[in-house]
Design a protein around this motif. Structure first.
Motif, PDB file in Angstrom:
ATOM      1  N   SER A  93      -4.969  -5.667  10.954  1.00  0.00           N
ATOM      2  CA  SER A  93      -5.709  -6.457  10.563  1.00  0.00           C
ATOM      3  C   SER A  93      -5.186  -6.696   9.758  1.00  0.00           C
ATOM      4  O   SER A  93      -4.698  -5.895   8.857  1.00  0.00           O
ATOM      5  N   PRO A  94      -6.533  -7.415   8.203  1.00  0.00           N
ATOM      6  CA  PRO A  94      -6.097  -7.671   6.447  1.00  0.00           C
ATOM      7  C   PRO A  94      -5.853  -6.488   6.472  1.00  0.00           C
ATOM      8  O   PRO A  94      -5.205  -6.740   4.761  1.00  0.00           O
ATOM      9  N   ASP A  95      -7.065  -5.937   6.517  1.00  0.00           N
ATOM     10  CA  ASP A  95      -7.873  -4.836   5.240  1.00  0.00           C
ATOM     11  C   ASP A  95      -6.649  -3.675   5.422  1.00  0.00           C
ATOM     12  O   ASP A  95      -7.091  -2.358   4.897  1.00  0.00           O
ATOM     13  N   LEU A  96      -5.847  -3.111   6.632  1.00  0.00           N
ATOM     14  CA  LEU A  96      -5.316  -2.378   7.107  1.00  0.00           C
ATOM     15  C   LEU A  96      -3.988  -2.779   7.559  1.00  0.00           C
ATOM     16  O   LEU A  96      -3.347  -2.538   8.814  1.00  0.00           O
ATOM     17  N   LEU A 109      -8.496   5.816  -1.403  1.00  0.00           N
ATOM     18  CA  LEU A 109      -8.911   4.327  -1.624  1.00  0.00           C
ATOM     19  C   LEU A 109      -7.507   3.735  -2.345  1.00  0.00           C
ATOM     20  O   LEU A 109      -7.202   2.400  -1.422  1.00  0.00           O
ATOM     21  N   TYR A 110      -5.953   3.300  -2.861  1.00  0.00           N
ATOM     22  CA  TYR A 110      -5.443   2.706  -3.439  1.00  0.00           C
ATOM     23  C   TYR A 110      -4.509   2.378  -2.228  1.00  0.00           C
ATOM     24  O   TYR A 110      -4.170   3.433  -1.550  1.00  0.00           O
ATOM     25  N   ASN A 111      -4.511   1.638  -1.664  1.00  0.00           N
ATOM     26  CA  ASN A 111      -3.466   1.309  -0.433  1.00  0.00           C
ATOM     27  C   ASN A 111      -2.266  -0.020  -0.732  1.00  0.00           C
ATOM     28  O   ASN A 111      -2.648  -1.145  -0.931  1.00  0.00           O
ATOM     29  N   SER A 112      -1.560   0.681  -1.308  1.00  0.00           N
ATOM     30  CA  SER A 112       0.049  -0.313  -1.546  1.00  0.00           C
ATOM     31  C   SER A 112      -0.096  -1.122  -0.819  1.00  0.00           C
ATOM     32  O   SER A 112      -0.125  -2.625  -1.061  1.00  0.00           O
ATOM     33  N   SER A 113      -0.496  -1.362   0.685  1.00  0.00           N
ATOM     34  CA  SER A 113      -0.075  -2.191   1.674  1.00  0.00           C
ATOM     35  C   SER A 113      -0.983  -3.012   1.603  1.00  0.00           C
ATOM     36  O   SER A 113      -0.299  -4.717   1.129  1.00  0.00           O
ATOM     37  N   TYR A 114      -2.527  -2.928   1.391  1.00  0.00           N
ATOM     38  CA  TYR A 114      -3.443  -3.763   0.873  1.00  0.00           C
ATOM     39  C   TYR A 114      -3.140  -4.480  -0.545  1.00  0.00           C
ATOM     40  O   TYR A 114      -2.886  -6.038  -0.417  1.00  0.00           O
ATOM     41  N   TYR A 115      -3.069  -3.723  -1.241  1.00  0.00           N
ATOM     42  CA  TYR A 115      -2.746  -4.656  -2.569  1.00  0.00           C
ATOM     43  C   TYR A 115      -1.676  -6.018  -2.997  1.00  0.00           C
ATOM     44  O   TYR A 115      -2.166  -6.973  -3.221  1.00  0.00           O
ATOM     45  N   LEU A 116      -0.065  -5.054  -2.108  1.00  0.00           N
ATOM     46  CA  LEU A 116       1.025  -5.840  -2.114  1.00  0.00           C
ATOM     47  C   LEU A 116       0.464  -7.263  -1.050  1.00  0.00           C
ATOM     48  O   LEU A 116       0.999  -7.692  -1.835  1.00  0.00           O
ATOM     49  N   PRO A 162     -10.282  -2.325  -0.204  1.00  0.00           N
ATOM     50  CA  PRO A 162     -11.415  -3.265   0.956  1.00  0.00           C
ATOM     51  C   PRO A 162     -12.634  -3.634   0.052  1.00  0.00           C
ATOM     52  O   PRO A 162     -13.843  -3.426   0.467  1.00  0.00           O
ATOM     53  N   PHE A 163     -12.832  -1.762   0.334  1.00  0.00           N
ATOM     54  CA  PHE A 163     -14.205  -0.902   0.149  1.00  0.00           C
ATOM     55  C   PHE A 163     -14.589  -1.399  -1.220  1.00  0.00           C
ATOM     56  O   PHE A 163     -16.124  -1.424  -1.548  1.00  0.00           O
TER      57      PHE A 163
END
Length: 731
Positions: free
Chosen positions: A322-325, A135-142, A176-177
């Motif tokens: 896209s923003p969430d991925l 669930l932790y997406n480093s790219s998303y978080y940063l 994003p979840f």
């Protein structure tokens, strides 16, 4: 072994519990850890982003029972004493099996009894930027937190370390979840595949644990017709519950309530029985991308009180970032696809139009290529496919491959569709495959036929180049009439023919055939992907409708990126004259889509695509330049319509866009039969008394992701307006 104080995070605990912070500040208690051990753990307070008491008890019923019986004072005590050694998951943020699978060196140390998985992560893994959960997406978080990205760039800490020490206390999102400050039913609710007596209920909860569904004929849910319960363990997987005790032609209300006590309500109507004639009102759209959320183009759908809504494929764009991925050009894993689907039903800019639409009526839908990968053909041999790199080379057909099934299952997960499967059909490309074709009558007013135009189609023909020689054009047209090529697969085609006859014989007025790709002739531009590239089967179907006198057939199609209305003709072969039918096609959408031309993004509407992607040998530079000077959608529509009609005449189709109004069958009331510079949706209304069909095309000015980022207020203030309106009289 990890001790209690090793799993405790002081700064997080004090930030989450201001009363404790005040007590520490005033000297009433020494520190947050003392408060947690003495009382907080029994009050279900969270000691760290890595441990969640509610999650732990919800996902471990045996532990919950042990706590209730007094064997353990809390779930936290159980986890420290036993759970960490049993490789149980303490929260959404730490998935033990994932961590050990991704880190074989850690798994080996754990197997030897030297350390536990959670202990390794806390002492070493977070500093080494090891991910604790899928669930932790480093790219998303940063991407969501530029300050964290800057700190990581300066090598001050890792992304996951920033979240644990700073981000969690500030309720920042690591996935994003889950939105710590939003609803734990972020996608609201939906129903779909509704029949006169059944439906599929759908939602997604970001809170693990029990979830309850109630459904009734009153909004107070007094004396509900049914109450169903299930348990959420994977928050990325939506809940789907099917019931079959409904009554025809009835308004229903339903409510999901999750483990946190959060509820979301929706409503829908069941179809009327065949012997009833009543007003029928529904909508349809196609082609969306998460990059363009929120979808303001459908913001008015709930107020229209629809009987149902149809999404004609390309719900997501699996092959764009896209923003969430972020940083993922092509979705491949189940989590990739789920992230894409979750994106379009989650709030953005505090708005959630698509989720609101889903809660307001019942849904039917199908998929198209961008739900998986562009231009795929499920009936093609994967070893011979241009997408072999994606599908591999195992299996007779692409629809046998693992990658095909990953994409299809994700689409099914995030749509309220039932599980229908073809049996032993005698056709290897359809046997035992998922069946997305649907047939559903709505009283005598109309019947719905939803097609799957991707899962079984043959490989597309090579697209005619632009510009093209006459010999290349003739070769393409001749090849398209190969009777051995199929778009639907022979089993689905036969089902459609059978159900069309059933509807006609039952006295159903309108037959609405929903196709993800256009049926009408639109010329050479992208023709290989449409019915034009499968002309023999196209002729077979239209000839069947014509010869069996099946009346009032309307193809409602996606994939055209605009509204194009025309009467349908067919040929017996590519060099034969056109044969007129009474069938009509109305293309719809897009809901919101863009093209990347390399240096700029443009709205992906039919008009802008045709102008920008056609060579100057087909559309002169002077014409392209003139197009850019036009400042209204209607003026651009007129220019593109003239260009398209000229191209159709050159191919001998001689069937200009629009409906013939001389016989009194149709009347244009507003706008045009050609609207290809808007995002929007189309409404269809069958009058109860006259059975006249009224079509209302709603649109907004199109936009790009750049527009959303630079002027979000401008985008969210756009409201759908009628840009085209016409009526068609039934035979």
């Amino acid at each position: 072994m990890l001790e209690a104080n090793g799993l405790f995070n002081e700064s997080f605990y004090l930030a989450q519990n201001p009363d404790v912070a005040a007590a520490v500040q005033s000297g009433v208690i020494a520190n947050g850890f003392q408060h947690f051990i003495e009382s907080g753990q029994f009050q279900v307070r969270q000691p760290s982003p890595l441990y969640d008491e509610s999650y732990y008890l919800s996902t471990n019923p045996d532990v919950a029972q042990a706590v209730n019986s007094g064997a353990f004072a809390s779930g936290f005590q159980h986890y420290i004493t036993l759970g960490q050694f049993e490789n149980r998951n303490p929260s959404f943020l730490f998935n033990t099996s994932y961590y050990l699978t991704e880190n074989p060196d850690v798994a080996q140390a754990v197997a030897q009894g030297n350390i536990t998985g959670i202990e390794h992560f806390i002492e070493f893994g977070q500093f080494e930027d090891r991910s604790p959960t899928p669930l932790y997406n480093s790219s998303y978080y940063l991407a969501q937190n530029p300050d964290a990205a800057a700190a990581v760039e300066r090598d001050e800490l890792t992304g996951i370390q920033h979240y644990i020490n700073i981000g969690a206390a500030e309720n920042r999102r690591f996935t994003p979840f889950i939105d710590p400050e939003g609803s734990s039913l972020p996608n609201r609710v939906a129903t779909g595949d509704t029949t006169a007596t059944s439906t599929v209920f759908w939602t997604r909860s970001s809170a693990a644990g029990p979830i309850t569904l109630e459904y009734a004929t009153n909004l107070s849910f007094f004396n509900p017709i049914g109450v169903l319960n299930t348990t959420v363990t994977d928050i990325t997987e939506p809940v789907k519950l099917e019931v079959n005790n409904l009554a025809p032609n009835t308004q229903y209300f339903y409510r999901f309530t999750n483990a946190q006590g959060v509820s979301s309500v929706g409503n829908f109507r069941t179809p009327a029985p065949l012997d009833i004639q009543t007003e029928l009102r529904f909508g349809a759209t196609a082609d969306g991308q998460g990059e363009l959320m929120p979808y303001m183009s459908v913001n008015n759908v709930p107020e229209r009180n629809l009987d149902f809504f149809v999404q004609l494929g390309n719900t997501i764009s699996a092959d764009t970032i896209s923003p969430d991925l972020p940083d993922v050009q092509q979705a491949t894993t189940p989590l990739d696809f789920r992230t894409k689907y979750n994106e379009i039903v989650s709030p953005r800019l505090e708005l959630n139009p698509w989720a609101n639409l889903q809660a307001s009526t019942t849904l039917y839908g199908t998929w198209n290529d961008q739900n998986l990968i562009q231009n795929f053909a499920g009936g093609e041999n994967p070893a011979l496919s241009p997408q072999q790199f994606f599908f591999g080379n195992e299996g007779q057909f692409i629809n046998d491959t693992n990658q095909f099934n990953i994409g299809l299952e994700a689409w099914k997960d995030y749509n309220p569709v039932g599980n229908q499967v073809y049996g032993e059909t005698g056709d290897p490309r359809t046997a035992n495959q998922q069946k997305l074709y649907r047939f559903q009558p709505f009283g005598q007013d109309g019947a719905l036929f939803v097609l799957d135009a991707r899962s079984f189609r043959d490989a597309p023909l090579t697209q005619v180049p632009d510009p093209a020689l006459d010999s290349q054009i003739n070769q393409f047209l001749a090849s398209s009439f190969d009777p051995n090529r199929t778009l639907l697969g022979k089993v689905q085609l036969q089902d459609l023919k059978t159900n069309l006859l059933d509807a006609q014989n039952a006295g159903v007025t309108w037959k609405f055939i929903f196709s993800p790709v256009p049926m009408q002739n639109l010329g050479l531009f992208e023709s290989a992907d449409r019915w034009e590239g499968y002309a023999a089967e196209r002729t077979d179907l239209l000839q069947f409708i014509d010869q069996n006198n099946i009346q009032n057939v309307i193809f409602v199609s996606g994939g055209a990126d605009g509204t194009i209305v025309n009467e349908l003709t067919y040929q017996l072969s590519f060099d034969q004259p056109q044969i007129q039918t009474d069938a009509i096609e109305i293309t719809v959408g897009p809901i919101g889509q863009q093209l990347n031309l390399g240096e700029e993004l443009i709205p992906a509407t039919f008009g802008s695509e045709m102008i920008n992607l056609s060579s100057i040998d087909t559309i002169t530079q002077e014409t392209k330049d003139f197009y850019q000077t036009l400042d209204t959608a209607s003026s651009k529509d007129q220019l593109v319509q003239n260009i398209l009609n000229n191209q159709l005449n050159q191919l001998g189709y001689n069937n200009p866009i629009g409906l013939d109004e001389t016989q009194g069958k149709a009347e244009l009331m507003q706008g045009s039969y050609f609207a290809v510079h808007n995002f929007g949706w189309t409404e269809f209304v069958v009058d109860e008394q006259t059975q006249q069909l009224q079509v209302n095309v709603y649109g907004i000015e199109p936009y790009t992701e750049t527009d959303i980022k630079t002027s979000p207020a401008n985008i969210i203030n756009r409201q759908p307006e009628v840009i085209s309106q016409f009526v068609i009289n039934s035979v």
